[in-house]
Enzyme design. Structure first.
Site, mmCIF file in Angstrom:
data_model
loop_
_atom_site.group_PDB
_atom_site.id
_atom_site.type_symbol
_atom_site.label_atom_id
_atom_site.label_comp_id
_atom_site.label_asym_id
_atom_site.label_seq_id
_atom_site.Cartn_x
_atom_site.Cartn_y
_atom_site.Cartn_z
ATOM 1 N N GLY A 46 0.829 -1.186 0.000
ATOM 2 C CA GLY A 46 0.000 0.000 0.000
ATOM 3 C C GLY A 46 0.867 1.241 0.000
ATOM 4 C CD GLN A 51 3.494 5.718 2.773
ATOM 5 O OE1 GLN A 51 2.442 5.201 2.413
ATOM 6 N NE2 GLN A 51 4.552 5.016 3.149
ATOM 7 C CB CYS A 88 5.919 1.710 7.002
ATOM 8 S SG CYS A 88 5.389 3.296 6.352
ATOM 9 C CG LEU A 89 6.600 1.018 0.761
ATOM 10 C CD1 LEU A 89 5.798 1.391 -0.475
ATOM 11 C CD2 LEU A 89 7.734 0.066 0.411
ATOM 12 C CG HIS A 130 0.190 0.755 7.147
ATOM 13 N ND1 HIS A 130 1.174 0.340 8.013
ATOM 14 C CD2 HIS A 130 0.789 1.607 6.283
ATOM 15 C CE1 HIS A 130 2.320 0.922 7.689
ATOM 16 N NE2 HIS A 130 2.111 1.690 6.634
ATOM 17 C CD GLU A 131 -0.736 2.439 2.927
ATOM 18 O OE1 GLU A 131 -0.339 3.626 2.952
ATOM 19 O OE2 GLU A 131 0.053 1.475 3.010
ATOM 20 C CG HIS A 134 0.841 6.397 5.958
ATOM 21 N ND1 HIS A 134 1.994 6.963 6.449
ATOM 22 C CD2 HIS A 134 1.159 5.111 5.665
ATOM 23 C CE1 HIS A 134 2.959 6.064 6.455
ATOM 24 N NE2 HIS A 134 2.477 4.925 5.986
#
Length: 181
Positions: A46, A51, A88-89, A130-131, A134
């Site tokens: 995701g 991000q 996480c990226l 998670h997203e 963010h």
């Protein structure tokens, strides 16, 4: 393909609440394309607009071969929970077990402004939570218990990427409803 640089932990855009999308125009469609291309190239499960430095409420996912996106998401969480590995990226190579709802009902819009309702469980539910976090300026490490969060912060401080010069937060080319972000 429009792969964008992924913002890393420490970039202020990751800690801001993203703005609702009002206009479902070509800029929003390009944002969804950029998010999808960047997520797939990373690769990740995701990616949220902050991000890549865009403070709008949009995210994409790639879970078990299903690629999708949601604009202005709202989640209804189940009472049942799941505990599992999460990364996480924006926090490269960091993985910790994180408690999440087992399933969610996600509502929002697609990139054309059409209403969406998605019932998700397990990994897709985890990715959506998670997203969406963010988009509220919350990182998964914020959800960890004290000991795990302390260990995660130590690992971040010792990582090769931490402390690298951060990109400056620039003005989004996408409409932001006049809010200074």
């Amino acid at each position: 393909m429009a792969v964008q640089p992924i913002r890393l932990f420490g970039d202020p855009v990751l800690r801001q609440r993203a703005t609702e999308v009002d206009d479902f125009d070509k800029e929003v469609r390009q944002l969804v394309t950029d998010l999808t291309d960047t997520m797939l190239a990373a690769p990740g499960a995701g990616l949220a607009a902050p991000q890549i430095g865009v403070s709008l409420r949009v995210f994409t996912w790639n879970v078990e071969g299903e690629v999708g996106h949601l604009v202005n998401p709202s989640l209804e969480l189940s009472d049942e929970t799941q505990d599992g590995a999460e990364g996480c990226l924006s926090l490269p190579e960091l993985t910790y077990d994180c408690l999440r709802a087992l399933s969610v009902i996600a509502t929002g819009f697609d990139m054309h402004g059409e209403p969406q309702r998605i019932e998700a469980s397990e990994l897709l539910a985890r990715a959506m939570q998670h997203e969406t976090d963010h988009l509220d300026g919350i990182l998964f490490i914020d959800k960890l218990d004290t000991a795990a969060r302390k260990a995660a912060m130590k690992e971040i401080r010792e990582s090769e990427w931490f402390g690298l010069e951060r990109p400056t937060v620039r003005v989004s080319p996408h409409p932001t409803n006049g809010f200074a972000l």
